[in-house]
Scaffold this motif. Structure first.
Motif, PDB file in Angstrom:
ATOM      1  N   GLY A 228       0.848  -1.198   0.000  1.00  0.00           N
ATOM      2  CA  GLY A 228       0.000   0.000   0.000  1.00  0.00           C
ATOM      3  C   GLY A 228       0.879   1.242   0.000  1.00  0.00           C
ATOM      4  N   MET A 229       0.716   2.087  -0.997  1.00  0.00           N
ATOM      5  CA  MET A 229       1.557   3.292  -1.145  1.00  0.00           C
ATOM      6  C   MET A 229       0.857   4.543  -0.631  1.00  0.00           C
ATOM      7  SD  MET A 229       4.473   2.365  -2.323  1.00  0.00           S
ATOM      8  CE  MET A 229       5.230   3.894  -2.898  1.00  0.00           C
ATOM      9  N   GLY A 230      -0.373   4.400  -0.205  1.00  0.00           N
ATOM     10  CA  GLY A 230      -1.097   5.551   0.309  1.00  0.00           C
ATOM     11  C   GLY A 230      -2.578   5.260   0.357  1.00  0.00           C
ATOM     12  N   ALA A 231      -3.310   6.111   1.033  1.00  0.00           N
ATOM     13  CA  ALA A 231      -4.760   5.938   1.164  1.00  0.00           C
ATOM     14  C   ALA A 231      -5.370   7.300   1.444  1.00  0.00           C
ATOM     15  CB  ALA A 231      -5.082   4.975   2.298  1.00  0.00           C
ATOM     16  N   TYR A 232      -6.672   7.390   1.180  1.00  0.00           N
ATOM     17  CA  TYR A 232      -7.384   8.601   1.585  1.00  0.00           C
ATOM     18  C   TYR A 232      -8.798   8.219   2.002  1.00  0.00           C
ATOM     19  CZ  TYR A 232      -9.993   8.493  -2.770  1.00  0.00           C
ATOM     20  OH  TYR A 232     -10.827   8.099  -3.779  1.00  0.00           O
ATOM     21  N   SER A 233      -9.416   9.147   2.711  1.00  0.00           N
ATOM     22  CA  SER A 233     -10.785   8.955   3.169  1.00  0.00           C
ATOM     23  C   SER A 233     -11.427  10.332   3.257  1.00  0.00           C
ATOM     24  CB  SER A 233     -10.781   8.288   4.549  1.00  0.00           C
ATOM     25  OG  SER A 233     -12.093   8.211   5.056  1.00  0.00           O
ATOM     26  N   HIS A 325     -15.052  12.284  12.756  1.00  0.00           N
ATOM     27  CA  HIS A 325     -15.105  13.659  12.254  1.00  0.00           C
ATOM     28  C   HIS A 325     -15.493  13.631  10.788  1.00  0.00           C
ATOM     29  CE1 HIS A 325     -13.155  15.157  15.849  1.00  0.00           C
ATOM     30  NE2 HIS A 325     -12.219  14.231  15.720  1.00  0.00           N
ATOM     31  N   SER A 326     -16.373  14.557  10.354  1.00  0.00           N
ATOM     32  CA  SER A 326     -16.640  14.587   8.913  1.00  0.00           C
ATOM     33  C   SER A 326     -15.585  15.449   8.244  1.00  0.00           C
ATOM     34  CB  SER A 326     -18.052  15.044   8.550  1.00  0.00           C
ATOM     35  OG  SER A 326     -18.694  15.548   9.652  1.00  0.00           O
ATOM     36  N   ARG A 327     -14.392  14.914   8.234  1.00  0.00           N
ATOM     37  CA  ARG A 327     -13.264  15.559   7.582  1.00  0.00           C
ATOM     38  C   ARG A 327     -12.608  14.546   6.654  1.00  0.00           C
ATOM     39  NH1 ARG A 327     -10.760  19.994   9.591  1.00  0.00           N
ATOM     40  NH2 ARG A 327      -8.642  19.177   9.543  1.00  0.00           N
ATOM     41  N   ALA A 328     -11.571  14.984   5.969  1.00  0.00           N
ATOM     42  CA  ALA A 328     -10.867  14.096   5.049  1.00  0.00           C
ATOM     43  C   ALA A 328      -9.446  13.852   5.545  1.00  0.00           C
ATOM     44  CB  ALA A 328     -10.835  14.729   3.662  1.00  0.00           C
ATOM     45  N   GLY A 329      -8.881  12.729   5.148  1.00  0.00           N
ATOM     46  CA  GLY A 329      -7.497  12.407   5.493  1.00  0.00           C
ATOM     47  C   GLY A 329      -6.791  11.796   4.297  1.00  0.00           C
ATOM     48  N   VAL A 330      -5.517  12.131   4.168  1.00  0.00           N
ATOM     49  CA  VAL A 330      -4.708  11.567   3.088  1.00  0.00           C
ATOM     50  C   VAL A 330      -3.386  11.086   3.674  1.00  0.00           C
ATOM     51  CG1 VAL A 330      -3.438  12.089   0.956  1.00  0.00           C
ATOM     52  CG2 VAL A 330      -5.739  13.006   1.291  1.00  0.00           C
ATOM     53  N   CYS A 331      -3.003   9.858   3.329  1.00  0.00           N
ATOM     54  CA  CYS A 331      -1.738   9.291   3.789  1.00  0.00           C
ATOM     55  C   CYS A 331      -0.869   8.960   2.583  1.00  0.00           C
ATOM     56  CB  CYS A 331      -1.993   8.015   4.594  1.00  0.00           C
ATOM     57  SG  CYS A 331      -0.510   7.037   4.877  1.00  0.00           S
TER      58      CYS A 331
END
Ligand code: AMP
Ligand code: GLY
Length: 422
Positions: A228-233, A325-331
């Motif tokens: 896995g090179m990254g993820a977002y939500s 939280h209704s926010r976004a995240g990026v890894c």
């Protein structure tokens, strides 16, 4: 007095768990087996194998109240059964329920028996029968080793030659050992992939936020598969309507099915789904949080992490409000040159102290060498940004990454881009 918690694992996922636990009011000390250089800044680490003897000793000496398991291997080996037999609290499924990840044949048969949507398939323990079946089928077609194969046991074969070769690798050459005693051959599904997570206490199913993983090593989903090179939500195509369908057609029925089979499912259930034109279908289940998905999901969790873990262990999910939280995240994962193939270790990592405080940096393959931090694995660091939108989180995280340096560092520039093209 707060509780002492032990985290098992050594990746960025486990660093995120430790970081989250440290924010729990109810937590006193956190320990890790074996941990890594990042975890060691927050928790006392013990470089021992996660075997029951070592763990019991530690639990006794450090008065540990609760253990949480990051990776799948200890779960399949029955760590939860061992703990429960001794009256010790632990988060995760028992061995007989961990089979949802440990055996694709078991899982496909369960899905079929309970009419839960998944790709059409056949399973084989005889290679000649499997070959006969392949001959009769068109391509593309998917060939899967039954058991765990470090992510290498699944091949989406574009042509027959690849399909037969994969079958030989798995069943004849036993490249993955006993994991290749049986195979699943299944229909190739088309669509957008999404990782859906839920907390389960055997009866109640509480959704967490969904995410999208980026498994290929290079931009534009090119190159070989990685951890896995990254993820977002959140993924924008996972609409509230789809979410309702996934909960009622997949997640809740599976947990009910497992209970009916006498294998009650407790822990995090991770469904890898294909959103096809016919609706969502199961690609596979995992019996734990994903890595790198955990690095975006846990920062978005609003409820105290210890409260969440205890609600599952004590089977009180039905009376414990859990929110995100209704926010976004990026890894974005920073990897060593050559990963997922051969790579070097021991390169000095610099610049972490220059990264903006609103960015989280979780360690995976890192190690202390004197006063320096050096690389010690293929996936080295997970850099996480949050924001009101995926676009904002992308902007924040990519602005800070160039401050971090190590020889051969590479990462994808397009994590989350699929969310923007919608
Ligand atoms: P799995 O380990 O079963 O999730 O498979 C690994 C990857 O292979 C998935 O993330 C998908 O990208 C792909 N895959 C697995 N099964 C299928 C399928 N039936 N159709 C298309 N792609 C698949
Ligand atoms: N992100 C894929 C996995 O954790 O298995």
């Amino acid at each position: 007095m707060g509780k002492n918690v032990l985290v098992i694992g050594q990746g960025a996922r486990e660093h995120t768990m430790v970081w989250k636990l440290k924010q729990s009011k109810g937590v006193d000390q956190v320990f890790a087996v074996p941990g890594n250089a990042g975890i060691a800044q927050l928790a006392e680490c013990f470089a021992v194998k996660p075997e029951i003897g070592n763990l019991l000793d530690l639990i006794d000496r450090k008065q540990i109240d609760l253990t949480v398991v990051g990776p799948e291997a200890p779960l399949m080996e029955g760590i939860v059964d061992e703990f429960e037999a001794r009256g010790l609290k632990i988060f995760g499924p028992r061995r007989d329920a961990a089979l949802l990840e440990g055996s694709k044949v078991f899982t496909k048969n369960l899905l079929k028996k309970y009419s839960i949507p998944t790709a059409d398939f056949r399973s084989f323990s005889d290679i000649d029968e499997a070959r006969d079946y392949l001959r009769k089928r068109g391509t593309p077609i998917v060939v899967k080793a039954d058991g765990l194969a470090a992510g290498k046991g699944v091949v989406v074969a574009a042509d027959k030659e690849t399909a037969f070769q994969t079958l030989d690798t798995i069943m004849r050459d036993r490249a993955f050992g006993d994991a290749g005693r049986e195979v699943v051959i299944e229909e190739c599904l088309q669509g957008e992939e999404v990782s859906v997570f839920a907390l389960c206490d055997g009866k109640t199913v509480v959704p967490m936020v969904a995410a999208q993983d980026h498994k290929r090593v290079f931009d534009g989903d090119q190159g070989p598969n990685t951890g896995g090179m990254g993820a977002y939500s959140p993924p924008p195509f996972y609409t509230p309507e789809l979410h309702r369908r996934v909960m009622t057609e997949i997640m809740e029925p599976v947990v009910k099915a497992m209970a009916a089979e006498g294998r009650p499912y407790k822990g995090v259930l991770y469904a890898a789904l294909m959103l096809t034109a016919d609706g969502p279908k199961v690609l596979e289940f995992n019996v734990r949080l994903g890595d790198p998905e955990a690095q975006v999901i846990l920062p978005l969790m609003e409820t105290d992490y210890l409260t969440v873990l205890e609600a599952v262990i004590d089977e009180k999910l039905d009376s414990t409000p859990i929110s995100f939280h209704s926010r976004a995240g990026v890894c974005v994962v920073l990897a060593s040159a050559g990963y997922p193939g051969k790579y070097e270790t021991g390169h000095v990592i610099t610049g972490l102290e220059d990264v903006s405080p609103d960015i989280l940096v979780f360690h995976a393959g890192t190690r202390r060498q004197g006063s320096r931090l050096v690389t010690d694995g293929g996936r080295v660091l997970s850099v996480v940004g949050t924001g009101d939108t995926v676009a904002e989180a992308i902007h924040r995280v990519y602005r800070e990454i160039p401050r971090i340096r190590f020889e051969g560092m590479h990462y994808r520039r397009d994590i989350g881009a699929r969310a923007l093209n919608r």
